[in-house]
Each structure stands twice: as C-alpha cells, then as structure tokens.
Design a protein around this motif. Sequence first.
Motif, PDB file in Angstrom:
ATOM      1  N   PHE A 178      -2.215   0.506   1.229  1.00 56.73           N
ATOM      2  CA  PHE A 178      -3.489   1.199   1.050  1.00 56.73           C
ATOM      3  C   PHE A 178      -4.015   0.938  -0.363  1.00 56.73           C
ATOM      4  CE2 PHE A 178      -5.713   5.157  -0.245  1.00 56.73           C
ATOM      5  CZ  PHE A 178      -6.639   5.272   0.785  1.00 56.73           C
ATOM      6  N   ASP A 179      -5.302   0.660  -0.481  1.00 52.51           N
ATOM      7  CA  ASP A 179      -5.944   0.488  -1.778  1.00 52.51           C
ATOM      8  C   ASP A 179      -6.401   1.854  -2.276  1.00 52.51           C
ATOM      9  OD1 ASP A 179      -7.433  -0.110  -3.990  1.00 52.51           O
ATOM     10  OD2 ASP A 179      -9.016  -1.190  -2.920  1.00 52.51           O
ATOM     11  N   HIS A 180      -5.585   2.490  -3.104  1.00 47.83           N
ATOM     12  CA  HIS A 180      -5.855   3.875  -3.487  1.00 47.83           C
ATOM     13  C   HIS A 180      -6.859   4.006  -4.624  1.00 47.83           C
ATOM     14  CE1 HIS A 180      -3.046   2.843  -6.664  1.00 47.83           C
ATOM     15  NE2 HIS A 180      -3.269   3.989  -7.260  1.00 47.83           N
ATOM     16  N   ARG A 181      -7.330   2.904  -5.173  1.00 49.83           N
ATOM     17  CA  ARG A 181      -8.257   2.992  -6.301  1.00 49.83           C
ATOM     18  C   ARG A 181      -9.707   2.724  -5.908  1.00 49.83           C
ATOM     19  NH1 ARG A 181      -7.011   5.648 -11.035  1.00 49.83           N
ATOM     20  NH2 ARG A 181      -4.873   6.214 -10.513  1.00 49.83           N
ATOM     21  N   SER A 182      -9.934   2.060  -4.825  1.00 48.54           N
ATOM     22  CA  SER A 182     -11.316   1.822  -4.388  1.00 48.54           C
ATOM     23  C   SER A 182     -11.853   3.073  -3.699  1.00 48.54           C
ATOM     24  CB  SER A 182     -11.377   0.630  -3.429  1.00 48.54           C
ATOM     25  OG  SER A 182     -11.003  -0.565  -4.094  1.00 48.54           O
ATOM     26  N   THR A 183     -13.156   3.148  -3.552  1.00 46.75           N
ATOM     27  CA  THR A 183     -13.774   4.296  -2.889  1.00 46.75           C
ATOM     28  C   THR A 183     -14.365   3.865  -1.552  1.00 46.75           C
ATOM     29  OG1 THR A 183     -15.853   3.889  -4.060  1.00 46.75           O
ATOM     30  CG2 THR A 183     -14.295   5.429  -5.067  1.00 46.75           C
ATOM     31  N   ALA A 184     -14.390   4.803  -0.613  1.00 45.37           N
ATOM     32  CA  ALA A 184     -14.941   4.524   0.711  1.00 45.37           C
ATOM     33  C   ALA A 184     -15.237   5.841   1.407  1.00 45.37           C
ATOM     34  CB  ALA A 184     -13.966   3.693   1.548  1.00 45.37           C
ATOM     35  N   GLU A 185     -16.196   5.813   2.310  1.00 46.57           N
ATOM     36  CA  GLU A 185     -16.516   7.014   3.082  1.00 46.57           C
ATOM     37  C   GLU A 185     -15.394   7.349   4.049  1.00 46.57           C
ATOM     38  OE1 GLU A 185     -20.258   6.632   4.994  1.00 46.57           O
ATOM     39  OE2 GLU A 185     -21.398   6.421   3.131  1.00 46.57           O
ATOM     40  N   ASN A 186     -14.715   6.323   4.550  1.00 53.73           N
ATOM     41  CA  ASN A 186     -13.623   6.505   5.508  1.00 53.73           C
ATOM     42  C   ASN A 186     -12.363   5.843   4.950  1.00 53.73           C
ATOM     43  OD1 ASN A 186     -11.817   6.385   7.679  1.00 53.73           O
ATOM     44  ND2 ASN A 186     -13.481   6.268   9.168  1.00 53.73           N
ATOM     45  N   PRO A 187     -11.239   6.576   4.839  1.00 53.34           N
ATOM     46  CA  PRO A 187     -10.002   5.992   4.317  1.00 53.34           C
ATOM     47  C   PRO A 187      -9.556   4.739   5.071  1.00 53.34           C
ATOM     48  CG  PRO A 187      -9.793   8.367   4.516  1.00 53.34           C
ATOM     49  CD  PRO A 187     -11.080   7.995   5.179  1.00 53.34           C
ATOM     50  N   LEU A 188      -9.925   4.635   6.342  1.00 52.41           N
ATOM     51  CA  LEU A 188      -9.515   3.467   7.123  1.00 52.41           C
ATOM     52  C   LEU A 188     -10.081   2.170   6.548  1.00 52.41           C
ATOM     53  CD1 LEU A 188      -9.876   4.874  10.755  1.00 52.41           C
ATOM     54  CD2 LEU A 188      -7.784   4.576   9.414  1.00 52.41           C
ATOM     55  N   GLN A 189     -11.176   2.271   5.788  1.00 50.23           N
ATOM     56  CA  GLN A 189     -11.759   1.092   5.160  1.00 50.23           C
ATOM     57  C   GLN A 189     -10.874   0.564   4.032  1.00 50.23           C
ATOM     58  OE1 GLN A 189     -15.528   2.996   4.144  1.00 50.23           O
ATOM     59  NE2 GLN A 189     -16.577   1.738   5.673  1.00 50.23           N
ATOM     60  N   LEU A 190      -9.958   1.398   3.551  1.00 48.42           N
ATOM     61  CA  LEU A 190      -9.076   1.016   2.450  1.00 48.42           C
ATOM     62  C   LEU A 190      -7.658   0.684   2.926  1.00 48.42           C
ATOM     63  CD1 LEU A 190     -10.182   3.749  -0.124  1.00 48.42           C
ATOM     64  CD2 LEU A 190     -11.113   1.447   0.202  1.00 48.42           C
ATOM     65  N   MET A 191      -7.437   0.767   4.234  1.00 49.62           N
ATOM     66  CA  MET A 191      -6.132   0.445   4.812  1.00 49.62           C
ATOM     67  C   MET A 191      -5.914  -1.062   4.792  1.00 49.62           C
ATOM     68  SD  MET A 191      -4.753   1.472   8.619  1.00 49.62           S
ATOM     69  CE  MET A 191      -5.923   0.405   9.487  1.00 49.62           C
ATOM     70  N   ARG A 192      -4.703  -1.474   4.508  1.00 51.01           N
ATOM     71  CA  ARG A 192      -4.402  -2.910   4.495  1.00 51.01           C
ATOM     72  C   ARG A 192      -4.553  -3.468   5.906  1.00 51.01           C
ATOM     73  NH1 ARG A 192      -0.274  -5.457   0.353  1.00 51.01           N
ATOM     74  NH2 ARG A 192      -1.247  -7.516   0.281  1.00 51.01           N
ATOM     75  N   PRO A 193      -5.193  -4.638   6.046  1.00 53.45           N
ATOM     76  CA  PRO A 193      -5.396  -5.216   7.381  1.00 53.45           C
ATOM     77  C   PRO A 193      -4.076  -5.404   8.124  1.00 53.45           C
ATOM     78  CG  PRO A 193      -6.725  -6.368   5.760  1.00 53.45           C
ATOM     79  CD  PRO A 193      -5.834  -5.437   4.986  1.00 53.45           C
ATOM     80  N   TYR A 194      -4.129  -5.180   9.426  1.00 51.15           N
ATOM     81  CA  TYR A 194      -3.005  -5.391  10.349  1.00 51.15           C
ATOM     82  C   TYR A 194      -1.871  -4.387  10.151  1.00 51.15           C
ATOM     83  CZ  TYR A 194      -5.467  -9.838  10.710  1.00 51.15           C
ATOM     84  OH  TYR A 194      -6.436 -10.801  10.855  1.00 51.15           O
ATOM     85  N   LEU A 195      -2.145  -3.259   9.500  1.00 59.31           N
ATOM     86  CA  LEU A 195      -1.074  -2.296   9.244  1.00 59.31           C
ATOM     87  C   LEU A 195      -0.423  -1.818  10.535  1.00 59.31           C
ATOM     88  CD1 LEU A 195       0.606  -0.420   7.494  1.00 59.31           C
ATOM     89  CD2 LEU A 195      -1.281   1.232   7.554  1.00 59.31           C
ATOM     90  N   HIS A 196      -1.207  -1.379  11.508  1.00 60.00           N
ATOM     91  CA  HIS A 196      -0.625  -0.849  12.737  1.00 60.00           C
ATOM     92  C   HIS A 196       0.053  -1.944  13.560  1.00 60.00           C
ATOM     93  CE1 HIS A 196      -2.180   3.096  11.985  1.00 60.00           C
ATOM     94  NE2 HIS A 196      -3.429   2.654  11.910  1.00 60.00           N
ATOM     95  N   GLU A 197      -0.522  -3.132  13.566  1.00 62.24           N
ATOM     96  CA  GLU A 197       0.116  -4.254  14.275  1.00 62.24           C
ATOM     97  C   GLU A 197       1.460  -4.585  13.636  1.00 62.24           C
ATOM     98  OE1 GLU A 197      -4.392  -4.800  14.664  1.00 62.24           O
ATOM     99  OE2 GLU A 197      -2.949  -4.114  13.148  1.00 62.24           O
ATOM    100  N   PHE A 198       1.481  -4.556  12.315  1.00 52.73           N
ATOM    101  CA  PHE A 198       2.712  -4.821  11.558  1.00 52.73           C
ATOM    102  C   PHE A 198       3.790  -3.791  11.885  1.00 52.73           C
ATOM    103  CE2 PHE A 198       4.887  -3.377   7.608  1.00 52.73           C
ATOM    104  CZ  PHE A 198       5.738  -4.458   7.411  1.00 52.73           C
ATOM    105  N   LEU A 199       3.452  -2.509  11.786  1.00 51.56           N
ATOM    106  CA  LEU A 199       4.432  -1.456  12.038  1.00 51.56           C
ATOM    107  C   LEU A 199       4.897  -1.455  13.494  1.00 51.56           C
ATOM    108  CD1 LEU A 199       2.842   1.467   9.956  1.00 51.56           C
ATOM    109  CD2 LEU A 199       4.796   0.028   9.345  1.00 51.56           C
ATOM    110  N   SER A 200       3.993  -1.733  14.408  1.00 51.74           N
ATOM    111  CA  SER A 200       4.355  -1.776  15.829  1.00 51.74           C
ATOM    112  C   SER A 200       5.342  -2.901  16.106  1.00 51.74           C
ATOM    113  CB  SER A 200       3.102  -1.962  16.687  1.00 51.74           C
ATOM    114  OG  SER A 200       2.202  -0.888  16.527  1.00 51.74           O
ATOM    115  N   ALA A 201       5.106  -4.056  15.501  1.00 51.51           N
ATOM    116  CA  ALA A 201       5.963  -5.222  15.754  1.00 51.51           C
ATOM    117  C   ALA A 201       7.358  -5.045  15.150  1.00 51.51           C
ATOM    118  CB  ALA A 201       5.303  -6.481  15.208  1.00 51.51           C
ATOM    119  N   VAL A 202       7.424  -4.588  13.891  1.00 50.38           N
ATOM    120  CA  VAL A 202       8.737  -4.512  13.236  1.00 50.38           C
ATOM    121  C   VAL A 202       9.539  -3.301  13.712  1.00 50.38           C
ATOM    122  CG1 VAL A 202       7.855  -5.721  11.218  1.00 50.38           C
ATOM    123  CG2 VAL A 202       7.868  -3.218  11.222  1.00 50.38           C
ATOM    124  N   TYR A 203       8.881  -2.318  14.312  1.00 53.10           N
ATOM    125  CA  TYR A 203       9.581  -1.134  14.798  1.00 53.10           C
ATOM    126  C   TYR A 203      10.619  -1.497  15.864  1.00 53.10           C
ATOM    127  CZ  TYR A 203      10.375   3.478  16.866  1.00 53.10           C
ATOM    128  OH  TYR A 203      10.960   4.624  17.348  1.00 53.10           O
TER     129      TYR A 203
END
Length: 330
Positions: free
Chosen positions: A157-182
């Motif tokens: 997560f990019d905790h220093r940038s600003t956004a209306e929705n936190p999902l805009q600051l989430m690292r790309p492919y986070l859920h795909e990554f966690l789903s695969a390695v789980y």
Amino acid sequence: MAGASSSAAPEEEVTLTVKWSGKEYTVRVCGDDAVGELKRRICEVTNVLPKRQKLLYPKVGSKLANDSLLLSDLPLKSSLKMTMIGTVEDDIIVDQVDSPEIVDDFELGQDEVVDIKDKFVNKQKLKRRVNQYKIVLRNPCRKDKKLLVLDIDYTLFDHRSTAENPLQLMRPYLHEFLSAVYAEYDIIIWSATSMKWVELKMEQLGVLNNPNYKITALLDHLAMINVQSESRGVFECKPLGLIWAHFPEFYNSRNTIMFDDLRRNFVMNPQNGLTIRPFRKAHANRDTDQELVKLTQYLLSIADLDDISVLDHKHWEKYSEAHSKRRRHT
C-alpha cells in the motif's frame, strides 16, 4: 534496581511508574532497552502511540525525546515517577497520522549482521518480547504450509499518496497475489505501526474477509525490538523468532520468508528477508507495477523446497527466470 542512584545495568530490569491523565501506570524495562522501547511499553498500558508521547523525568531534560538512547545511559530511579503527556487517537482520519516515514534505509555489512543476530543481549530482548507479546490467531495455522510475512506500507500500500478511495493506493494484483500464494503459504501481516492502523488498512483493502484466502495473524509495532550496530546506532527490526517461538510446530527458519521494503527489518533473520521494491506514487505507477505478479512466480517456484533459507533472496528474479526456463525445457 529499586532506589539505585546510578544508571541501570544493561540486563537489569527496571520498574518505572508513569503518571498520565490523572492515573499511574507501572512499566517494566531493562537497561539495554532504548527510550523507544520504554514508549512502546507505555503505549501498551495507555494506548498513546509512542510518537504522541512526551516524557518528563527529573534532571533528564530533553534526552527522553531521543528514541534510540539506551536506558542504561539515563539516571533512572524506580523511586521517582515519570510524567507522560500525550493523547490517544480514537480515530485515524488520514493515513500519515499513524505511519512513520523512514527514508534512510541501509544495508549492514555481513560481519555486523552476524554480530547483531548472534549477540546475547539481542537474544535476550527477543526472549522478553516472546513473553510479552501475544499473537492472536485470526485463522488456524495450517500444517505443512510455509509462512509468508508481509509488511504493509510501501509493500502492499502507498501510505503517503492521497486518494478518495484507499483502493486507489493498493498495490496492483494484491488479491491475485494473496490468493495464489495462499495455496502454499500461511500469511501474516506485520507493520511497524499500531494494530489499529493494521486492522483499518487491511479491512479497507478487503484483505481480512476475502473468500479466496485467509490471514493467519496481524502483528504491529509492539512486536518489534530495538538492536544496536556500530555503524548505524540503535534501530528497530522485526524478529521472526517471535513467530517461531509462538508456533514452533508450524513455522521455523527453513520455511519462512518475509517481504519488506526496509532491509533493516531483516537484521535478526537476514536469510529469511526479501527486499521488495517500494510501491510509491501510486497514481503514476499502478498501471505498470508488476512486482507482486513476479513475486507470485518466485514464491510458488520455491514452495517445494525443504529449506528456503539457503536461497539468496536478493537474486529472486534470476531464480524465477531460471526456474521458468527449466520448466519450459522439461
């Protein structure tokens, strides 16, 4: 050290009384702890974040503002009371409030890393932390799975940038990554911030209740310890030995890997750390950042190894490329 007039001996336990908001609290520290550790202990009983604390103590002046100063260098007396000024943060409105910015990361020499990892005083600090810190399982540990420990800020997560929705600051492919390695790894999130921040961010990003994977546990800044090096002084790190001590039947140095954008956090377990490229400036980089896609391939390629600590995780990309070539030729 009851009533002693000189500084605390490095390994001697000190009981201090801290006055805050009309009440008195007792905290126990050792002389080889730093001021930052004292603030961490105070945080545990008052919920005032360390960076929100101002400590006042007779004849010490501004020294208690230096988190890296060792308590053994201060004339602490258990007979005297310390005053703490600070406010509990009930609501986190902006991410920056609870996320320290660390820009001076460093890599220690091999001899210095070995010295820190093997030093008796640091092993004692880890032992105390194991006794003090309780890991609450959100989901059961799974037998025969490896362990992946993940940082949050600049890792997921990019905790220093600003956004209306936190999902805009989430690292790309986070859920795909966690789903695969789980499929091969239990997952623990460990951030150098408060548990309130960890829970909030993971909930906002949809990590805590995702149907495709489960998070084993969340750890916060209270699980960290401070260590000292000759070249860099006192700093904090994340000792994986804390997790191994709590769940020895599941996790150990042979089956654990930790991702963090700060190399210093690996110093107590350098063979288990992988320095991830920091995810900053999310708005400019989220369309091109492929780090988690590539790391998915790496984690799955090493999942069958009996001991992943023998790998040099600095060269994870080369290992993934070689593994892919081998698969294409078989």
